[in-house]
Design an enzyme around this catalytic site. Sequence first.
Site, PDB file in Angstrom:
ATOM      1  N   SER A  40      30.972  39.933  35.894  1.00  0.00           N
ATOM      2  CA  SER A  40      31.701  41.038  36.512  1.00  0.00           C
ATOM      3  C   SER A  40      31.894  40.781  37.996  1.00  0.00           C
ATOM      4  O   SER A  40      32.957  41.030  38.556  1.00  0.00           O
ATOM      5  CB  SER A  40      30.949  42.353  36.307  1.00  0.00           C
ATOM      6  OG  SER A  40      29.681  42.293  36.922  1.00  0.00           O
TER       7      SER A  40
ATOM      8  N   HIS B  38      30.724  44.118  27.627  1.00  0.00           N
ATOM      9  CA  HIS B  38      31.788  44.270  28.619  1.00  0.00           C
ATOM     10  C   HIS B  38      31.294  43.688  29.937  1.00  0.00           C
ATOM     11  O   HIS B  38      30.113  43.755  30.262  1.00  0.00           O
ATOM     12  CB  HIS B  38      32.138  45.754  28.787  1.00  0.00           C
ATOM     13  CG  HIS B  38      33.412  45.991  29.541  1.00  0.00           C
ATOM     14  ND1 HIS B  38      33.460  45.999  30.915  1.00  0.00           N
ATOM     15  CD2 HIS B  38      34.681  46.231  29.115  1.00  0.00           C
ATOM     16  CE1 HIS B  38      34.708  46.237  31.309  1.00  0.00           C
ATOM     17  NE2 HIS B  38      35.461  46.377  30.241  1.00  0.00           N
ATOM     18  N   HIS B  39      32.229  43.102  30.693  1.00  0.00           N
ATOM     19  CA  HIS B  39      31.821  42.444  31.930  1.00  0.00           C
ATOM     20  C   HIS B  39      31.153  43.398  32.902  1.00  0.00           C
ATOM     21  O   HIS B  39      30.343  42.981  33.738  1.00  0.00           O
ATOM     22  CB  HIS B  39      33.025  41.796  32.617  1.00  0.00           C
ATOM     23  CG  HIS B  39      33.895  42.787  33.292  1.00  0.00           C
ATOM     24  ND1 HIS B  39      33.737  43.130  34.606  1.00  0.00           N
ATOM     25  CD2 HIS B  39      34.893  43.557  32.808  1.00  0.00           C
ATOM     26  CE1 HIS B  39      34.621  44.068  34.906  1.00  0.00           C
ATOM     27  NE2 HIS B  39      35.329  44.333  33.848  1.00  0.00           N
ATOM     28  N   CYS B  40      31.450  44.704  32.830  1.00  0.00           N
ATOM     29  CA  CYS B  40      30.842  45.660  33.752  1.00  0.00           C
ATOM     30  C   CYS B  40      29.333  45.769  33.544  1.00  0.00           C
ATOM     31  O   CYS B  40      28.612  46.151  34.456  1.00  0.00           O
ATOM     32  CB  CYS B  40      31.487  47.036  33.594  1.00  0.00           C
ATOM     33  SG  CYS B  40      33.132  47.155  34.322  1.00  0.00           S
TER      34      CYS B  40
END
Length: 446
Positions: free
Chosen positions: A179, A128-130
Amino acid sequence: MAQLTALDAGFLKSRDPERHPGLAIGAVAVVNGAAPSYDQLKTVLTERIKSIPRCTQVLATEWIDYPGFDLTQHVRRVALPRPGDEAELFRAIALALERPLDPDRPLWECWIIEGLNGNRWAILIKIHHCMAGAMSAAHLLARLCDDADGSAFANNVDIKQIPPYGDARSWAETLWRMSVSIAGAVCTAAARAVSWPAVTSPAGPVTTRRRYQAVRVPRDAVDAVCHKFGVTANDVALAAITEGFRTVLLHRGQQPRADSLRTLEKTDGSSAMLPYLPVEYDDPVRRLRTVHNRSQQSGRRQPDSLSDYTPLMLCAKMIHALARLPQQGIVTLATSAPRPRHQLRLMGQKMDQVLPIPPTALQLSTGIAVLSYGDELVFGITADYDAASEMQQLVNGIELGMARLVALSDDSVLLFTKDRRKASSRALPSAARRGRPSVPTARARH
């Protein structure tokens, strides 16, 4: 426990209730040799994953350890049908991107892809980009390698800058700090949304289905263009991408305009800019110069990242606002990365290729990422399945754009600029200047 940044919290609060898969990013390594057994792979991953930040944590109001972490929940194994060629590999990559990450577990997956021709297999890392603010997909891939060197993808672009065109703010600081790049641009884009012109883009409604393709270019050819024109590898890549989208627009019978396409482009570790791609120009040199000049100008005037100063709720509202923008607001995301410092190996086997996977996040229907590995510069392209019927046109255009620039970088090609023409004119007698024919603006061979 680690505190969330404003951007992480913003994306957390704006999470798509339908778990849209586009916020995942990744990298694929093609490995020489037979695929390892599941037990062998599990042993290696168990040993190496637990030492990597975020891989055993979940995202709440802050990063917290996930109780009962189970590696088997994050590893998928697929086999390609024969002939196991590149087209089948790209379909498998697209399939992996379509599967959303479970937000209740650590936000990453590892896909083992067997059955590649030439006695090869592949490993796909999706995060996930986070997570990318602390550990990129490429860095994570490097940490899984035999030397476990997280600096394998450090900044080492090895492109000589030729004054006065050298740009210290090249978009090659790290491959997958997406992110920050995406969310910084999201906040900027949401603030500017009202002034964006309504344009028709080579994209339609966002779907959960994906397509993936890659374009490979010899790194020596890119270096030759950089040295010929005094630009960066970033400029060359963006100019080729511009030709790709120009090809798509012309194929659809649309006239490319100066405001046809915006691209999210990384400028540093905490900001992004939104220049227009100069698709209106057919001359490849003019496109390259325009991309270079806009990159420099945008880099100089780009303010500090809004993400560092925006309240959490405001950032979330801005992200929601961008999600509601018309699909044509932004159509492409361009990212780049340095080459690894050395050849990577996994379980004693050499990584033959590394392919970047950009996201198609929110209303960014088409993503293009660029990575240098070995002797190649690779463009990785993701797109919505139904909105990307012209993906082959995009690929063909990128290949054409690179071919035209490489041909013009040959030492036998003379480029006539305004300065060169003025200097030549001053060197001639006045009568000769008055009577001589005009100099062509393109090039001459000798």
